[in-house]
Design a protein around this motif. Structure first.
Motif, PDB file in Angstrom:
ATOM      1  N   GLN A  48     -93.166  33.927  10.685  1.00  0.00           N
ATOM      2  CA  GLN A  48     -93.608  35.080   9.896  1.00  0.00           C
ATOM      3  C   GLN A  48     -93.014  35.030   8.491  1.00  0.00           C
ATOM      4  O   GLN A  48     -93.695  35.296   7.499  1.00  0.00           O
ATOM      5  CB  GLN A  48     -93.204  36.385  10.587  1.00  0.00           C
ATOM      6  CG  GLN A  48     -93.692  37.620   9.874  1.00  0.00           C
ATOM      7  CD  GLN A  48     -95.196  37.726   9.844  1.00  0.00           C
ATOM      8  OE1 GLN A  48     -95.847  37.521  10.849  1.00  0.00           O
ATOM      9  NE2 GLN A  48     -95.755  38.051   8.692  1.00  0.00           N
ATOM     10  N   ILE A  49     -91.757  34.678   8.406  1.00  0.00           N
ATOM     11  CA  ILE A  49     -91.098  34.573   7.103  1.00  0.00           C
ATOM     12  C   ILE A  49     -91.770  33.489   6.272  1.00  0.00           C
ATOM     13  O   ILE A  49     -92.012  33.665   5.072  1.00  0.00           O
ATOM     14  CB  ILE A  49     -89.593  34.306   7.287  1.00  0.00           C
ATOM     15  CG1 ILE A  49     -88.912  35.564   7.843  1.00  0.00           C
ATOM     16  CG2 ILE A  49     -88.944  33.861   5.985  1.00  0.00           C
ATOM     17  CD1 ILE A  49     -87.484  35.341   8.314  1.00  0.00           C
ATOM     18  N   ASP A 136     -91.662  42.629 -10.054  1.00  0.00           N
ATOM     19  CA  ASP A 136     -90.572  43.347  -9.371  1.00  0.00           C
ATOM     20  C   ASP A 136     -90.863  43.484  -7.890  1.00  0.00           C
ATOM     21  O   ASP A 136     -89.973  43.300  -7.052  1.00  0.00           O
ATOM     22  CB  ASP A 136     -90.356  44.726  -9.999  1.00  0.00           C
ATOM     23  CG  ASP A 136     -89.686  44.662 -11.360  1.00  0.00           C
ATOM     24  OD1 ASP A 136     -89.075  43.610 -11.675  1.00  0.00           O
ATOM     25  OD2 ASP A 136     -89.778  45.659 -12.107  1.00  0.00           O
ATOM     26  N   SER A 137     -92.092  43.803  -7.561  1.00  0.00           N
ATOM     27  CA  SER A 137     -92.482  43.935  -6.150  1.00  0.00           C
ATOM     28  C   SER A 137     -92.314  42.608  -5.420  1.00  0.00           C
ATOM     29  O   SER A 137     -91.774  42.562  -4.310  1.00  0.00           O
ATOM     30  CB  SER A 137     -93.927  44.408  -6.067  1.00  0.00           C
ATOM     31  OG  SER A 137     -94.397  44.337  -4.762  1.00  0.00           O
ATOM     32  N   ILE A 138     -92.747  41.549  -6.041  1.00  0.00           N
ATOM     33  CA  ILE A 138     -92.617  40.222  -5.432  1.00  0.00           C
ATOM     34  C   ILE A 138     -91.151  39.858  -5.278  1.00  0.00           C
ATOM     35  O   ILE A 138     -90.733  39.319  -4.248  1.00  0.00           O
ATOM     36  CB  ILE A 138     -93.373  39.176  -6.273  1.00  0.00           C
ATOM     37  CG1 ILE A 138     -94.881  39.419  -6.159  1.00  0.00           C
ATOM     38  CG2 ILE A 138     -93.016  37.758  -5.847  1.00  0.00           C
ATOM     39  CD1 ILE A 138     -95.717  38.639  -7.137  1.00  0.00           C
ATOM     40  N   GLU A 139     -90.346  40.166  -6.276  1.00  0.00           N
ATOM     41  CA  GLU A 139     -88.912  39.860  -6.200  1.00  0.00           C
ATOM     42  C   GLU A 139     -88.254  40.606  -5.047  1.00  0.00           C
ATOM     43  O   GLU A 139     -87.436  40.052  -4.323  1.00  0.00           O
ATOM     44  CB  GLU A 139     -88.242  40.211  -7.521  1.00  0.00           C
ATOM     45  CG  GLU A 139     -86.777  39.807  -7.573  1.00  0.00           C
ATOM     46  CD  GLU A 139     -86.138  40.102  -8.921  1.00  0.00           C
ATOM     47  OE1 GLU A 139     -84.921  39.927  -9.012  1.00  0.00           O
ATOM     48  OE2 GLU A 139     -86.850  40.488  -9.863  1.00  0.00           O
ATOM     49  N   ARG A 140     -88.631  41.877  -4.844  1.00  0.00           N
ATOM     50  CA  ARG A 140     -88.070  42.637  -3.709  1.00  0.00           C
ATOM     51  C   ARG A 140     -88.450  41.999  -2.381  1.00  0.00           C
ATOM     52  O   ARG A 140     -87.630  41.884  -1.473  1.00  0.00           O
ATOM     53  CB  ARG A 140     -88.556  44.089  -3.765  1.00  0.00           C
ATOM     54  CG  ARG A 140     -87.817  44.949  -4.781  1.00  0.00           C
ATOM     55  CD  ARG A 140     -88.129  46.433  -4.604  1.00  0.00           C
ATOM     56  NE  ARG A 140     -89.535  46.761  -4.740  1.00  0.00           N
ATOM     57  CZ  ARG A 140     -90.145  46.986  -5.908  1.00  0.00           C
ATOM     58  NH1 ARG A 140     -89.460  46.945  -7.031  1.00  0.00           N
ATOM     59  NH2 ARG A 140     -91.438  47.275  -5.952  1.00  0.00           N
ATOM     60  N   GLU A 141     -89.711  41.571  -2.258  1.00  0.00           N
ATOM     61  CA  GLU A 141     -90.136  40.924  -1.021  1.00  0.00           C
ATOM     62  C   GLU A 141     -89.399  39.614  -0.794  1.00  0.00           C
ATOM     63  O   GLU A 141     -89.028  39.297   0.333  1.00  0.00           O
ATOM     64  CB  GLU A 141     -91.641  40.696  -1.035  1.00  0.00           C
ATOM     65  CG  GLU A 141     -92.444  41.965  -0.858  1.00  0.00           C
ATOM     66  CD  GLU A 141     -93.925  41.693  -0.679  1.00  0.00           C
ATOM     67  OE1 GLU A 141     -94.272  40.824   0.130  1.00  0.00           O
ATOM     68  OE2 GLU A 141     -94.720  42.374  -1.346  1.00  0.00           O
ATOM     69  N   HIS A 146     -85.230  36.581   2.100  1.00  0.00           N
ATOM     70  CA  HIS A 146     -83.944  35.877   2.058  1.00  0.00           C
ATOM     71  C   HIS A 146     -82.960  36.486   3.068  1.00  0.00           C
ATOM     72  O   HIS A 146     -82.266  35.757   3.781  1.00  0.00           O
ATOM     73  CB  HIS A 146     -83.363  35.935   0.643  1.00  0.00           C
ATOM     74  CG  HIS A 146     -82.053  35.244   0.506  1.00  0.00           C
ATOM     75  ND1 HIS A 146     -81.921  33.879   0.621  1.00  0.00           N
ATOM     76  CD2 HIS A 146     -80.805  35.734   0.304  1.00  0.00           C
ATOM     77  CE1 HIS A 146     -80.649  33.558   0.481  1.00  0.00           C
ATOM     78  NE2 HIS A 146     -79.952  34.660   0.285  1.00  0.00           N
ATOM     79  N   ILE A 147     -82.935  37.796   3.152  1.00  0.00           N
ATOM     80  CA  ILE A 147     -82.050  38.469   4.115  1.00  0.00           C
ATOM     81  C   ILE A 147     -82.450  38.103   5.541  1.00  0.00           C
ATOM     82  O   ILE A 147     -81.603  37.777   6.379  1.00  0.00           O
ATOM     83  CB  ILE A 147     -82.077  39.997   3.900  1.00  0.00           C
ATOM     84  CG1 ILE A 147     -81.384  40.349   2.575  1.00  0.00           C
ATOM     85  CG2 ILE A 147     -81.422  40.734   5.060  1.00  0.00           C
ATOM     86  CD1 ILE A 147     -81.582  41.782   2.132  1.00  0.00           C
ATOM     87  N   LEU A 153     -80.801  32.271  10.481  1.00  0.00           N
ATOM     88  CA  LEU A 153     -79.832  31.174  10.465  1.00  0.00           C
ATOM     89  C   LEU A 153     -78.548  31.556  11.196  1.00  0.00           C
ATOM     90  O   LEU A 153     -77.975  30.738  11.917  1.00  0.00           O
ATOM     91  CB  LEU A 153     -79.534  30.744   9.035  1.00  0.00           C
ATOM     92  CG  LEU A 153     -80.668  30.031   8.312  1.00  0.00           C
ATOM     93  CD1 LEU A 153     -80.302  29.787   6.848  1.00  0.00           C
ATOM     94  CD2 LEU A 153     -80.982  28.716   8.984  1.00  0.00           C
ATOM     95  N   SER A 154     -78.130  32.790  11.035  1.00  0.00           N
ATOM     96  CA  SER A 154     -76.929  33.259  11.732  1.00  0.00           C
ATOM     97  C   SER A 154     -77.161  33.240  13.246  1.00  0.00           C
ATOM     98  O   SER A 154     -76.296  32.789  14.002  1.00  0.00           O
ATOM     99  CB  SER A 154     -76.585  34.670  11.264  1.00  0.00           C
ATOM    100  OG  SER A 154     -75.514  35.189  12.018  1.00  0.00           O
TER     101      SER A 154
END
Length: 161
Positions: A48-49, A136-141, A146-147, A153-154
């Protein structure tokens, strides 16, 4: 005669070696099933990511292409000449009335048309604000992705470690 009731003591028999092996095998199956489910969820999240990442990249590419097309169109506005105007309109008076411009000669009319078309082709009307909002919207997504990737990964590190 009173009889005192004695607590019933159940005697536990010792597990045989075969029962111990079966119990341990069941535990291993349960743990394996749990790991398979966790891995499946992790892989589903990663897929999904990945799809979201691809979608965002495509959106940015489309946005940049649109902006480049607008810039190309702005620099390629048509330049009117006196000869072109004379071909299009039979009289100077007709040209002025159709175009809604005031001019004293054919060359002045062509100059006014060219000035007006140059101003109209410049990107104004707040489209820069719209572009910044989209970015800005794309950067938030991307930050949210990334989170999520860090969490995946954790989880993988904990499962494999």
């Amino acid at each position: 005669m009173s009889q005192e009731s004695l607590p019933v003591v159940t005697m536990q028999q010792k597990e045989t070696f075969g029962e111990q092996v079966r119990r341990i095998a069941d535990q291993l199956r349960q743990e394996t099933d749990l790991q398979i489910k966790a891995t499946s969820r992790i892989l589903g999240s990663a897929a999904q990511i990945s799809e979201n990442h691809d979608r965002l990249i495509n959106e940015v590419v489309n946005m940049v292409e649109e902006d480049l097309d607008k810039q190309v169109q702005a620099t390629q506005h048509k330049t009117y000449t006196v000869a072109m105007l004379k071909k299009q309109f039979s009289t100077f008076k007709e040209a002025k009335s159709c175009l809604g411009l005031k001019a004293s000669s054919w060359s002045a009319l062509a100059g006014k048309i060219n000035d007006a078309s140059g101003q109209n082709s410049i990107i104004t009307d707040g489209s820069n604000d719209l572009i910044l909002k989209r970015l800005d919207s794309i950067e938030r997504e991307v930050r949210a992705i990334h989170i999520k990737m860090s969490q995946v990964l954790s989880l993988l590190t904990n499962r494999l470690g």
